[in-house]
Design a protein around this motif. Structure first.
Motif, PDB file in Angstrom:
ATOM      1  N   MET A   1       0.843  -1.197   0.000  1.00 45.60           N
ATOM      2  CA  MET A   1       0.000   0.000   0.000  1.00 45.60           C
ATOM      3  C   MET A   1       0.878   1.247   0.000  1.00 45.60           C
ATOM      4  O   MET A   1       1.879   1.315   0.720  1.00 45.60           O
ATOM      5  CB  MET A   1      -0.911  -0.006   1.242  1.00 45.60           C
ATOM      6  N   ASN A   2       0.517   2.232  -0.807  1.00 45.54           N
ATOM      7  CA  ASN A   2       1.254   3.496  -0.865  1.00 45.54           C
ATOM      8  C   ASN A   2       0.600   4.518   0.068  1.00 45.54           C
ATOM      9  O   ASN A   2      -0.569   4.867  -0.116  1.00 45.54           O
ATOM     10  CB  ASN A   2       1.271   4.044  -2.289  1.00 45.54           C
ATOM     11  N   ILE A   3       1.370   4.980   1.045  1.00 45.38           N
ATOM     12  CA  ILE A   3       0.841   5.859   2.079  1.00 45.38           C
ATOM     13  C   ILE A   3       1.617   7.167   2.113  1.00 45.38           C
ATOM     14  O   ILE A   3       2.855   7.152   2.150  1.00 45.38           O
ATOM     15  CB  ILE A   3       0.915   5.184   3.470  1.00 45.38           C
ATOM     16  N   ALA A   4       0.902   8.278   2.101  1.00 46.83           N
ATOM     17  CA  ALA A   4       1.525   9.590   2.274  1.00 46.83           C
ATOM     18  C   ALA A   4       1.266  10.054   3.703  1.00 46.83           C
ATOM     19  O   ALA A   4       0.112  10.172   4.119  1.00 46.83           O
ATOM     20  CB  ALA A   4       0.960  10.601   1.281  1.00 46.83           C
ATOM     21  N   ILE A   5       2.321  10.278   4.457  1.00 41.71           N
ATOM     22  CA  ILE A   5       2.195  10.849   5.789  1.00 41.71           C
ATOM     23  C   ILE A   5       2.402  12.350   5.639  1.00 41.71           C
ATOM     24  O   ILE A   5       3.513  12.817   5.406  1.00 41.71           O
ATOM     25  CB  ILE A   5       3.210  10.223   6.754  1.00 41.71           C
ATOM     26  N   ASN A  24       6.788   2.071   7.181  1.00 43.83           N
ATOM     27  CA  ASN A  24       7.610   1.805   6.005  1.00 43.83           C
ATOM     28  C   ASN A  24       8.102   0.361   5.954  1.00 43.83           C
ATOM     29  O   ASN A  24       8.524  -0.125   4.901  1.00 43.83           O
ATOM     30  CB  ASN A  24       8.803   2.760   5.986  1.00 43.83           C
ATOM     31  N   GLU A  25       8.041  -0.340   7.073  1.00 43.56           N
ATOM     32  CA  GLU A  25       8.462  -1.743   7.092  1.00 43.56           C
ATOM     33  C   GLU A  25       7.479  -2.641   6.349  1.00 43.56           C
ATOM     34  O   GLU A  25       7.867  -3.684   5.820  1.00 43.56           O
ATOM     35  CB  GLU A  25       8.610  -2.220   8.543  1.00 43.56           C
ATOM     36  N   GLU A  26       6.211  -2.237   6.333  1.00 46.43           N
ATOM     37  CA  GLU A  26       5.170  -3.054   5.703  1.00 46.43           C
ATOM     38  C   GLU A  26       4.595  -2.424   4.438  1.00 46.43           C
ATOM     39  O   GLU A  26       4.014  -3.109   3.611  1.00 46.43           O
ATOM     40  CB  GLU A  26       4.027  -3.300   6.706  1.00 46.43           C
ATOM     41  N   PHE A 384      -0.935  -0.013  13.940  1.00 44.81           N
ATOM     42  CA  PHE A 384      -0.943   0.895  12.793  1.00 44.81           C
ATOM     43  C   PHE A 384      -1.068   0.148  11.477  1.00 44.81           C
ATOM     44  O   PHE A 384      -1.716   0.629  10.538  1.00 44.81           O
ATOM     45  CB  PHE A 384       0.287   1.802  12.798  1.00 44.81           C
ATOM     46  N   ASN A 385      -0.488  -1.027  11.390  1.00 45.47           N
ATOM     47  CA  ASN A 385      -0.681  -1.819  10.168  1.00 45.47           C
ATOM     48  C   ASN A 385      -2.151  -2.190   9.998  1.00 45.47           C
ATOM     49  O   ASN A 385      -2.691  -2.139   8.898  1.00 45.47           O
ATOM     50  CB  ASN A 385       0.203  -3.079  10.218  1.00 45.47           C
TER      51      ASN A 385
END
Length: 390
Positions: A1-5, A24-26, A384-385
């Motif tokens: 999954m691409n996530i923008a923080i 970022n680990e997952e 969080f995952n």
């Protein structure tokens, strides 16, 4: 999954960096926000995406170029974004900024946008009802507990936008209840306590704790009225007048005119040390040398410095403001005093100073166990995952 923080800028706080590293680990994470830099880059194993420049001229130039490029690549989405922003009543430069953020997230195939500071929801307001990406918002201390009470526009913004957000992360159960006042649905709010790697504090842990003849009191935090340092200084004055020897170090308050004035006004120049902001490792060393950490804040979510103090074996005296009682249990994991009550804080310091050594040891041991259970690093990561994939 691409996530923008989304942090607002590319100088995130320690706990935002920790979050980004964990996620970022997952998943694939892009830390995003305003920056003088123009292009995506990597630092310390994390990818950074500058969304918009702070310089107005550069912002305008980048908007024009971005509009042309995005129209060529994604014409339908480009027209929709322009339509949404044309009908907005926000300032023109803000709308340029919004277009840059949205279009860059689309170009980088972002699936989830995690907004770290609730007030930044205004940058996504017009797009919340459209399914370009999921929006998630973190709920922390001041921006939920204080600011919307003082700023009617922010309160109105929350009331308009919170019902449209996909998911919320709250740092305490109290914060969760506050967010529900502004329209956040209870079933969309997940409480995730901050996580710490307890083993990482081993080198700094106070193994043979013993109070000295002069009590070494420490506070850590940025210069802000909500940190309540003036209350702590007034309490120190009372403590000294009762013939208790004590010194007080405040890390991060060296340039505060208000605090410097209070120190002089109370004639505490010989007992108080004010320092500038320190590197994290240096803060831990100061905590290692102290006898007790005092958190005098008027408002807090759940202070990371208290979690870290407990992980180090440093006793804590904390305000009972907002969510702190979810961590500091009076006379079990620390001492709690009534928020803004100078005399109560002075009594807690006096009581701690006379507390038998075995009682202090029992309290710090219980505090460490509380951190290990409630702020477990593995639980934090897993929570969080699950949060992103729900």
């Amino acid at each position: 999954m691409n996530i923008a923080i989304y942090n607002g800028n590319l100088q995130p706080t320690t706990f935002v960096l920790r979050l980004a590293q964990v996620v970022n680990e997952e998943h694939t994470v892009l830390v995003s926000g305003s920056s003088p830099k123009l292009f995506k880059h990597q630092k310390q194993g994390l990818n950074y995406l500058p969304t918009d420049p702070s310089n107005k001229l550069v912002l305008l130039i980048q908007f024009v170029l971005r509009l042309l490029v995005f129209f060529c690549v994604q014409p339908k989405k480009c027209r929709h974004f322009v339509s949404l922003l044309r009908n907005s009543d926000k300032p023109l430069l803000t709308r340029f900024k919004q277009f840059l953020i949205w279009s860059k997230f689309i170009s980088n195939n972002i699936e989830v946008v995690h907004i770290q500071w609730a007030s930044h929801i205004f940058l996504f307001e017009e797009i919340l009802e459209h399914s370009y990406f999921k929006t998630m918002v973190s709920l922390r201390g001041r921006l939920i507990n204080i600011t919307p009470l003082a700023e009617a526009d922010l309160k109105a913004l929350y009331q308009r936008t919170f019902p449209k957000v996909n998911q919320f992360h709250a740092v305490t159960h109290h914060i969760k209840k506050q967010a529900m006042i502004y329209g956040a649905a209870e079933d969309k709010i997940k409480v995730i306590y901050s996580g710490v790697e307890v083993n990482s504090f081993d080198a700094f842990r106070k193994k043979d704790y013993a109070k000295r003849d002069t009590l070494q009191i420490l506070s850590v935090g940025r210069q802000h009225w909500k940190k309540g340092y003036n209350y702590a200084l007034e309490a120190l004055k009372i403590v000294l007048e009762r013939d208790i020897k004590a010194t007080f170090t405040i890390i991060g308050a060296a340039d505060s005119e208000e605090i410097i004035y209070t120190v002089h006004d109370l004639n505490l120049k010989n007992e108080v040390r004010l320092t500038s902001k320190m590197d994290y490792q240096d803060v831990l060393k100061e905590m290692q040398k102290a006898d007790v950490l005092v958190l005098p804040s008027v408002s807090e979510g759940l202070a990371n410095v208290v979690i870290e103090a407990m992980a180090l074996g440093l006793p804590v005296i904390s305000t009972n403001a907002v969510g702190m009682s979810e961590l500091v249990i009076h006379k079990e994991t620390g001492l709690l005093f009534e928020n803004r009550d100078v005399n109560d804080l002075a009594e807690m310091i006096k009581g701690f100073n006379s507390m038998p050594q075995e009682d202090v040891k029992k309290m710090t041991d219980t505090a460490l166990k509380k951190v290990i259970i409630q702020h477990n690093w593995k639980t934090f990561k897993q929570s969080f995952n699950d949060f992103y994939t729900c």
